[in-house]
Design a protein around this motif. Structure first.
Motif, PDB file in Angstrom:
ATOM      1  N   GLY A 175       0.821  -1.210   0.000  1.00 40.14           N
ATOM      2  CA  GLY A 175       0.000   0.000   0.000  1.00 40.14           C
ATOM      3  C   GLY A 175       0.854   1.259   0.000  1.00 40.14           C
ATOM      4  O   GLY A 175       0.406   2.308  -0.446  1.00 40.14           O
ATOM      5  N   ALA A 176       2.101   1.130   0.455  1.00 43.33           N
ATOM      6  CA  ALA A 176       2.951   2.319   0.565  1.00 43.33           C
ATOM      7  C   ALA A 176       3.487   2.769  -0.796  1.00 43.33           C
ATOM      8  O   ALA A 176       3.893   3.916  -0.950  1.00 43.33           O
ATOM      9  N   SER A 177       3.503   1.864  -1.780  1.00 41.67           N
ATOM     10  CA  SER A 177       4.107   2.215  -3.072  1.00 41.67           C
ATOM     11  C   SER A 177       3.108   2.355  -4.211  1.00 41.67           C
ATOM     12  O   SER A 177       3.517   2.503  -5.359  1.00 41.67           O
ATOM     13  N   GLY A 178       1.807   2.232  -3.939  1.00 37.36           N
ATOM     14  CA  GLY A 178       0.837   2.348  -5.023  1.00 37.36           C
ATOM     15  C   GLY A 178       0.372   0.996  -5.535  1.00 37.36           C
ATOM     16  O   GLY A 178       0.657  -0.040  -4.935  1.00 37.36           O
ATOM     17  N   THR A 179      -0.322   1.022  -6.680  1.00 34.55           N
ATOM     18  CA  THR A 179      -0.964  -0.192  -7.198  1.00 34.55           C
ATOM     19  C   THR A 179      -0.392  -0.579  -8.556  1.00 34.55           C
ATOM     20  O   THR A 179      -0.100   0.293  -9.376  1.00 34.55           O
ATOM     21  N   VAL A 180      -0.231  -1.887  -8.780  1.00 36.75           N
ATOM     22  CA  VAL A 180       0.183  -2.410 -10.077  1.00 36.75           C
ATOM     23  C   VAL A 180      -0.773  -3.537 -10.473  1.00 36.75           C
ATOM     24  O   VAL A 180      -1.492  -4.064  -9.625  1.00 36.75           O
ATOM     25  N   ALA A 181      -0.778  -3.892 -11.749  1.00 42.07           N
ATOM     26  CA  ALA A 181      -1.596  -5.023 -12.195  1.00 42.07           C
ATOM     27  C   ALA A 181      -0.665  -6.101 -12.737  1.00 42.07           C
ATOM     28  O   ALA A 181       0.172  -5.826 -13.597  1.00 42.07           O
ATOM     29  N   ALA A 182      -0.789  -7.320 -12.207  1.00 43.39           N
ATOM     30  CA  ALA A 182       0.083  -8.421 -12.617  1.00 43.39           C
ATOM     31  C   ALA A 182      -0.643  -9.358 -13.560  1.00 43.39           C
ATOM     32  O   ALA A 182      -1.792  -9.735 -13.315  1.00 43.39           O
ATOM     33  N   LEU A 183       0.036  -9.727 -14.638  1.00 44.69           N
ATOM     34  CA  LEU A 183      -0.498 -10.744 -15.545  1.00 44.69           C
ATOM     35  C   LEU A 183      -0.181 -12.096 -14.931  1.00 44.69           C
ATOM     36  O   LEU A 183       0.986 -12.483 -14.832  1.00 44.69           O
ATOM     37  N   LEU A 184      -1.215 -12.774 -14.486  1.00 47.93           N
ATOM     38  CA  LEU A 184      -1.037 -14.016 -13.747  1.00 47.93           C
ATOM     39  C   LEU A 184      -1.454 -15.207 -14.600  1.00 47.93           C
ATOM     40  O   LEU A 184      -2.635 -15.403 -14.889  1.00 47.93           O
ATOM     41  N   SER A 185      -0.473 -16.017 -14.995  1.00 43.46           N
ATOM     42  CA  SER A 185      -0.802 -17.260 -15.700  1.00 43.46           C
ATOM     43  C   SER A 185      -0.970 -18.304 -14.612  1.00 43.46           C
ATOM     44  O   SER A 185      -0.989 -17.989 -13.441  1.00 43.46           O
ATOM     45  N   GLY A 186      -1.068 -19.563 -14.973  1.00 37.80           N
ATOM     46  CA  GLY A 186      -1.108 -20.586 -13.931  1.00 37.80           C
ATOM     47  C   GLY A 186       0.285 -21.119 -13.654  1.00 37.80           C
ATOM     48  O   GLY A 186       0.447 -22.089 -12.930  1.00 37.80           O
ATOM     49  N   GLY A 187       1.298 -20.473 -14.219  1.00 37.05           N
ATOM     50  CA  GLY A 187       2.664 -20.999 -14.134  1.00 37.05           C
ATOM     51  C   GLY A 187       3.374 -20.670 -12.835  1.00 37.05           C
ATOM     52  O   GLY A 187       2.804 -20.104 -11.915  1.00 37.05           O
TER      53      GLY A 187
END
Ligand code: ATP
Ligand code: MG
Length: 398
Positions: A175-187
């Protein structure tokens, strides 16, 4: 002696913190500590000099609290500490209880005074308490490599004594550094990449591309299980499940096999970015490691990033598979990742993907696709689910 009142003493890497950032850091860390333990007992956080104290109410399972605390990003170590009055008698009494029945070949006392008006210096305390231990146990003092360290922290109103200090993840509070979106495969890789960003203080939203109904929904189940696991470090997560099968079908109709993987990735990046923007995320994250597979060459990565308007972070870029796998095991994501599944990337994927795709080639191929429509279809088709850790008690009806 009065009833033992344990607390959890939390250390963080104070030196790494710039003065101006410290209040923000501590606010996030305090909030996360409370959140991480909220189902185990009412916790309050107190700031001591250079550390935090988690005060616990009622008969809480103290070891369980400590284990939760050692998973809070920003924590460098945590210990179950016992609180006594700041008199040497009380310190000795608690030390006697802590070392009872314990055998240790060597030890040292590590006393620290948070206020300098205490009548004894830390050196004097070390000597006096050390002599006390030597009277009661067959052991010797070793200042450099002791088997047991007995920590004594003297504050004006009370003293904390503790022995076992467990390491935390370090880093910064989520929460201290902001938000990112991760591309999550099943790997194996992408969950580790996402965790690395949490450790640097980011809240991570997840985007998973699946090929239902062309493939069974196993990859979605894995993505959910991974997000559930990773939520232990950030308490609340979002997962967008994006239908990608139809998009792949269209790509296959007009894109030659070697170019497909990079084209899929470029479409994934565009869709993920649109979702990321909705979440207030400022960057994307992927689990790529340079050269690990044909699609992860420098040229292909450059070609994928050409469509990104946000930074794309690849925290594993310089790591070997073995290092990544070790970390996945530590996080408990490995077992989930190795479950067999039908990832969307196994669908319509050529045997020999291009290893050096240029931006010009990508543009030429994409001219045959209605990229805008494909991206909009993915974004609109996304189903967003939310996850919480610890699970919240059902809200009162009404
Ligand atoms: P991983 O172990 O994370 O699956 P990988 O070594 O299999 O990575 P690729 O298949 O080349 O590598 O995928 C590279 C990255 O692209 C992944 O780490 C992930 O961030 C993203 N990615 C791949 N497939 C998907 C998917 N189905 N959904 C979301 N992201 C994906
Ligand atoms: Mg993969």
């Amino acid at each position: 002696m009065s009833r033992l009142r344990p607390a959890v003493l939390v250390h963080y890497h104070e030196l790494a913190l710039k003065r101006g950032n410290r209040p923000l850091f501590l606010r996030h860390l305090g909030r996360n500590l409370v959140r991480a333990t909220s189902d185990l007992g009412t916790a309050r956080v107190r700031q001591l000099s250079g550390r935090l104290l988690l005060d616990l109410d009622g008969a809480v399972p103290i070891e369980a609290v400590r284990d939760r605390v050692t998973r809070v990003c920003g924590v460098s170590s945590a210990a179950v500490a016992y609180r006594v009055a700041s008199t040497v008698e009380q310190m000795k009494a608690i030390i006697a209880r802590l070392i009872e029945g314990r055998s240790f070949g060597s030890f040292r006392i590590s006393a620290r005074r948070a206020f300098k008006t205490y009548p004894m210096t830390s050196v004097e305390l070390n000597r006096e308490l050390g002599a006390f231990v030597l009277e009661r146990a067959t052991t010797r003092v070793d200042l450099h490599h002791p088997e047991l360290t007995i920590h004594v922290e003297v504050l004006p109103a009370e003293t904390f004594v503790y022995i076992d200090r467990l390491p935390g993840p370090g880093g910064l509070p989520v929460g201290a550094s902001g938000t990112v979106a991760a591309l999550l495969s099943g790997g194996i890789d992408s969950p580790v990449a996402a965790w690395r960003m949490m450790k640097r203080g980011c809240r991570v939203g997840f985007v998973h591309f699946h090929s239902v109904p062309y493939l069974p929904p196993t990859s979605q189940a894995k993505a959910r299980a991974l997000v559930e696991r990773l939520s232990q470090w950030q308490y609340a997560s979002r997962l967008a499940l994006v239908p990608f099968g139809e998009i792949q079908r269209e790509v296959v109709l007009s894109v030659p096999p070697p170019a497909r993987v990079v084209i899929y990735r470029r479409l994934m990046v565009r869709i993920a970015e649109a979702l990321a923007r909705r979440w207030g995320a400022q960057a994307l994250v992927t689990g790529e490691s340079l050269g690990q597979v044909a699609s992860q060459t420098l040229s292909n990565i450059a070609c994928i990033d050409e469509v990104a308007r946000m930074p794309v972070f690849r925290p594993l870029i310089g790591m070997d598979k073995l290092e990544i796998t070790d970390e996945a095991r530590r996080l408990g994501t490995f077992e989930i990742s190795i479950e067999p599944d039908a990832d969307c990337c196994t669908l319509f994927v050529p045997r020999h993907p291009a290893t050096r795709m240029s931006v010009e080639e990508a543009h030429a191929v994409e001219a045959r696709l209605d990229v805008e429509r494909l991206v909009a279809g993915g974004v609109d088709g996304a189903a967003v689910e939310t996850f919480e850790f610890p699970a919240r008690a059902p809200a009162d009806a009404g």
